[in-house]
Design an enzyme around this catalytic site. Structure first.
Site, PDB file in Angstrom:
ATOM      1  CE1 TYR A   1     -50.126 -22.731  31.706  1.00 12.25           C
ATOM      2  CE2 TYR A   1     -50.687 -21.532  29.711  1.00 12.25           C
ATOM      3  CZ  TYR A   1     -50.057 -22.584  30.331  1.00 12.25           C
ATOM      4  OH  TYR A   1     -49.360 -23.486  29.575  1.00 12.25           O
TER       5      TYR A   1
ATOM      6  CG  HIS B   1     -41.004 -13.158  26.169  1.00 14.83           C
ATOM      7  ND1 HIS B   1     -40.434 -13.431  27.394  1.00 14.83           N
ATOM      8  CD2 HIS B   1     -42.356 -13.195  26.368  1.00 14.83           C
ATOM      9  CE1 HIS B   1     -41.392 -13.609  28.298  1.00 14.83           C
ATOM     10  NE2 HIS B   1     -42.565 -13.473  27.697  1.00 14.83           N
TER      11      HIS B   1
ATOM     12  CD  GLU C   1     -37.476 -14.285  28.190  1.00 15.54           C
ATOM     13  OE1 GLU C   1     -38.082 -13.318  28.706  1.00 15.54           O
ATOM     14  OE2 GLU C   1     -37.080 -14.275  27.011  1.00 15.54           O
TER      15      GLU C   1
ATOM     16  CG  ASP D   1     -47.298  -7.757  32.578  1.00 16.28           C
ATOM     17  OD1 ASP D   1     -48.231  -7.325  33.269  1.00 16.28           O
ATOM     18  OD2 ASP D   1     -47.347  -8.822  31.945  1.00 16.28           O
TER      19      ASP D   1
ATOM     20  CE1 TYR E   1     -45.553 -14.843  25.575  1.00 14.14           C
ATOM     21  CE2 TYR E   1     -46.197 -16.067  23.611  1.00 14.14           C
ATOM     22  CZ  TYR E   1     -45.606 -16.017  24.869  1.00 14.14           C
ATOM     23  OH  TYR E   1     -45.084 -17.166  25.410  1.00 14.14           O
TER      24      TYR E   1
ATOM     25  CD  GLU F   1     -43.737 -10.994  31.500  1.00 17.25           C
ATOM     26  OE1 GLU F   1     -44.640 -10.329  30.964  1.00 17.25           O
ATOM     27  OE2 GLU F   1     -43.634 -12.234  31.375  1.00 17.25           O
TER      28      GLU F   1
ATOM     29  CD  GLU G   1     -44.874  -6.553  29.015  1.00 20.39           C
ATOM     30  OE1 GLU G   1     -45.813  -5.942  28.490  1.00 20.39           O
ATOM     31  OE2 GLU G   1     -44.976  -7.711  29.484  1.00 20.39           O
TER      32      GLU G   1
ATOM     33  NE  ARG H   1     -45.475 -24.970  23.171  1.00 18.94           N
ATOM     34  CZ  ARG H   1     -45.788 -23.891  23.872  1.00 18.94           C
ATOM     35  NH1 ARG H   1     -46.547 -23.972  24.934  1.00 18.94           N
ATOM     36  NH2 ARG H   1     -45.338 -22.700  23.497  1.00 18.94           N
TER      37      ARG H   1
ATOM     38  CG  ASP I   1     -48.828  -7.748  28.414  1.00 15.64           C
ATOM     39  OD1 ASP I   1     -48.115  -6.961  27.769  1.00 15.64           O
ATOM     40  OD2 ASP I   1     -48.372  -8.547  29.254  1.00 15.64           O
TER      41      ASP I   1
ATOM     42  CB  THR J   1     -41.145 -10.098  28.027  1.00 12.00           C
ATOM     43  OG1 THR J   1     -42.060 -10.370  29.077  1.00 12.00           O
ATOM     44  CG2 THR J   1     -39.733 -10.009  28.568  1.00 12.00           C
TER      45      THR J   1
ATOM     46  CE  LYS K   1     -48.245 -12.269  32.755  1.00 10.27           C
ATOM     47  NZ  LYS K   1     -46.931 -11.794  32.298  1.00 10.27           N
TER      48      LYS K   1
ATOM     49  NE  ARG L   1     -42.358 -15.103  34.898  1.00 13.83           N
ATOM     50  CZ  ARG L   1     -42.740 -14.406  33.840  1.00 13.83           C
ATOM     51  NH1 ARG L   1     -43.890 -14.646  33.236  1.00 13.83           N
ATOM     52  NH2 ARG L   1     -41.982 -13.432  33.384  1.00 13.83           N
TER      53      ARG L   1
ATOM     54  CD  GLN M   1     -47.870 -16.295  33.652  1.00 16.75           C
ATOM     55  OE1 GLN M   1     -47.011 -15.689  34.286  1.00 16.75           O
ATOM     56  NE2 GLN M   1     -47.914 -16.295  32.328  1.00 16.75           N
TER      57      GLN M   1
ATOM     58  CB  THR N   1     -49.258  -3.488  35.394  1.00 13.49           C
ATOM     59  OG1 THR N   1     -49.875  -4.781  35.365  1.00 13.49           O
ATOM     60  CG2 THR N   1     -48.489  -3.261  34.100  1.00 13.49           C
TER      61      THR N   1
END
Lengths: 433, 433
Positions: free
Chosen positions: A253, A142, A381, A242, A137, A208, A210, A151, A135, A367, A262, A246, A249, A266
């Site tokens: 993670y 996204h 999001e 996917d 990114y 997600e 994708e 952040r 997968d 995503t 995850k 959350r 995760q 899927t």
């Protein structure tokens, strides 16, 4: 390099299968996607979608309806999954595609043999035995949206614009569209430092939207695929949901990336659109800003049509909406062409260390999100991590997915002078635990 | 629960295969590990290691040497990989093991049929078709050592003592012992902020000495495996070298974890030691300190023998050492029993979200390191990220692996009242790029 345009893309081409000529079908004669279908308890077979029907490739081969094909293609067409056909490479698919286009076009008399199966009479299986699932990114929007949540000052990490970020996913829990999704349980972050994590059903279940790239011909271990050959190793595209927990995760993670958040499921759409069918929809890749670094030479493409003008939409129906016969609502609409990294760059980067790809391997885009909120491909999001819930027509609210919710991915390619083609749905409904 | 002790573990048992009775063999009659061998170009076959020989299971079944076995076991014994046998579950393996032990013991006359193949005349293949590979991070010493390099103040992340950390690995690039390893190329962190990353052969190629758990019977998607049933889903153990390009990994791994820094190759030892053979070596798991949190209920074991007293060693031979006939040197010696998480905890955690395991899936322990420098299972730890190189007997130095270096993993189980059993080597030599 993208496949060339040819007679199979002629927008005026019509089929003797009447439903294939309707304006809103996903499967006109210009599409001809591959899938695996099963009729009651018989052996799974390779089929080609055409309108509301499926062409049974085994029947075509056995009854001599498709002749003039090399023996290797005939054998691969009789398999119970697409891997043997995928492994033959793109020239074989083009050969087969030309014969199918000729067979189904309106000027050709329908064969005496019954080669069609109504879609309504079968169920679809996964198109391939997926040996490995990666997968990516690849959507900078996204990555920025997600980064912003964690952040705010520097959402995008320093590596993002140099290296196509990806992680290995779980292949065993890939399921075909319409398979119900069990809400996962898992550890969730302690409420305060020093307290214990909880273990319970995920409260932050998300989708997600994708795009999936299915590998055709593979490469040997230790032999990277140069960028100008990358697309030769691509069989076709499908849609991928996917599913992501959350809360699971977020706690698990660090430092090694997503795992149980995850790997519970899927979902894949059952039809694979071969690269040849996408030729009319090739476009330039994302225009980078002047501040963006050039890709390193191994990722530099000499191809101004390395993008694909593919739209992916996410739709939602709650249990209550379904009971009240309210149509699903669209949550987002985004373009595969807005990804920061192209399909070819993903393939070349993946193999740059010598890693071997095999026929049927799945590379998902990550995503697909665009710059505006209508284009964001996950609830994380859209609801800003659950803080701004969306309203459903029933008056219900959603921060994340509720039991009974059905998520529907749709995909299609449009171009002014060509026939629109569709991907078919990728659906999954959440089961309570 | 661990397999019970029975007659097959009798330390006084000897075989009519003389080499199996030598004190330093890895494969006495108490071991009887499973592997896949190939003689010249014939079909791969399942074999059982005994001294310097392999019992050809196909020949045994075809010629009626092993009788009195259920048909399903006979069919599985004729396969070209271990997956069908793995899927039958532990009772089937125990049944087979008892017959093999009886067949090979010194009191039984050797059969008229030629059931043995000299190990020197075959080459070994991967024991199973590995559908999915998951790599854990179960050594708290390794996690602390690695964390210390990046976060000297708080090396261990807050989740570590609650959750068995893991990531999905790449299954396609798993290779059997003796397969040469191509030094990977890849992007490496820019020298300064704003500069470009380089793309070149890894300068920080490392090994990781790990234990592999091979899954037996699987579980259905959506159905977690409770901790008290976890070991029933374990077929056996092998050795794993999870080759790692530290420079590629350091640049790519944020935010989604290791990818190309690992996926270029993972080496497996060819012999799988079934859980039944390990029964005499079960031990209590790592004694946790009073400050350590109790595991959550789903990870709490009611089994004071959930550990396995298995020693894993890493040896190194450079090209120059090999030329000068200098024996390999031992770099480390560590115990699987010192991991923070047990095999059962890894399996149960992996499936706690409903993820399905399948026969032949590989779960690796992560680098097995203990508390002292002689027990550290990677060069990253031993050389403190390359800053304190080790000396070889030739006068050469190593911070990380050089071309021509061969890494050899060895594993064995010892217990005062039982016969020592070995795992066979897991070897790989670095090819230059």
């Amino acid at each position: 390099m993208p496949s060339p345009l040819d007679a199979t893309h002629d927008p005026h081409l019509q089929s003797w299968v009447a439903s294939a000529n309707l304006p809103d079908t996903d499967f006109p004669i210009q599409n001809l996607p591959f899938g695996i279908f099963q009729r009651s308890r018989s052996q799974p077979r390779i089929g080609i979608a055409i309108g509301d029907y499926i062409v049974d490739l085994s029947v075509c081969i056995q009854n001599g309806v498709l002749t003039d094909l090399p023996e290797a293609i005939k054998v691969a067409c009789m398999a119970t999954h697409l891997n043997p056909l995928m492994g033959l490479g793109q020239r074989a698919i083009t050969t087969l595609r030309h014969q199918l286009s000729h067979l189904l076009e309106v000027a050709t008399p329908p064969p005496d043999q019954e080669i069609l199966v109504p879609m309504a009479e079968v169920h679809m299986l996964l198109p391939a035995q997926i040996g490995n699932y990666t997968d990516f990114y690849a959507s900078i929007h996204h990555a920025t949206n997600v980064g912003q949540l964690f952040r705010p000052d520097h959402p995008l990490l320093p590596n993002y614009k140099h290296i196509p970020i990806a992680y290995h996913g779980r292949a065993s829990s890939i399921v075909v569209s319409h398979t119900p999704i069990h809400r996962p349980q898992g550890q969730q972050r302690p409420a305060a430092s020093g307290e214990f994590p909880s273990f319970r059903p995920s409260q932050r279940l998300d989708y997600e939207g994708e795009v999936g790239l299915l590998v055709g011909r593979g490469n040997a271990l230790g032999e990277p695929i140069p960028i100008h050959q990358a697309e030769e190793h691509l069989f076709g595209l499908c849609l991928v949901n996917d599913w992501s927990a959350r809360d699971i995760q977020a706690w698990e993670y660090q430092p090694l990336g997503p795992f149980l958040g995850k790997s519970f499921a899927t979902s894949l759409s059952p039809w694979v659109i071969p690269m040849a069918a996408l030729a009319p929809f090739r476009c330039s890749p994302l225009q980078r800003s002047v501040d963006d670094p050039e890709p390193l030479p191994y990722l530099t493409e000499n191809n101004n049509l390395s993008g694909i003008n593919l739209t992916i939409e996410v739709w939602l129906s709650s249990a209550q909406m379904s009971q009240e016969n309210i149509s699903p609502i669209r949550l987002s609409q985004a373009s595969f062409a807005q990804l920061y990294w192209t399909a070819a760059q993903m393939i070349t980067h993946h193999t740059s260390n010598g890693c071997n790809l095999q026929p049927g391997d799945l590379l998902a885009s990550g995503t697909v999100s665009g710059p505006t909120s209508e284009t964001w491909g996950s609830l994380l999001e859209i609801t800003h991590q659950g803080t701004t819930p969306i309203q459903l027509p029933t008056g219900e609210q959603r921060s994340f997915l509720a039991d009974g919710d059905e998520v529907i991915l749709r995909g299609y390619c449009e171009s002014p002078n060509y026939r629109k083609i569709g991907f078919g749905d990728c659906r999954g409904k959440i089961l309570s635990r």
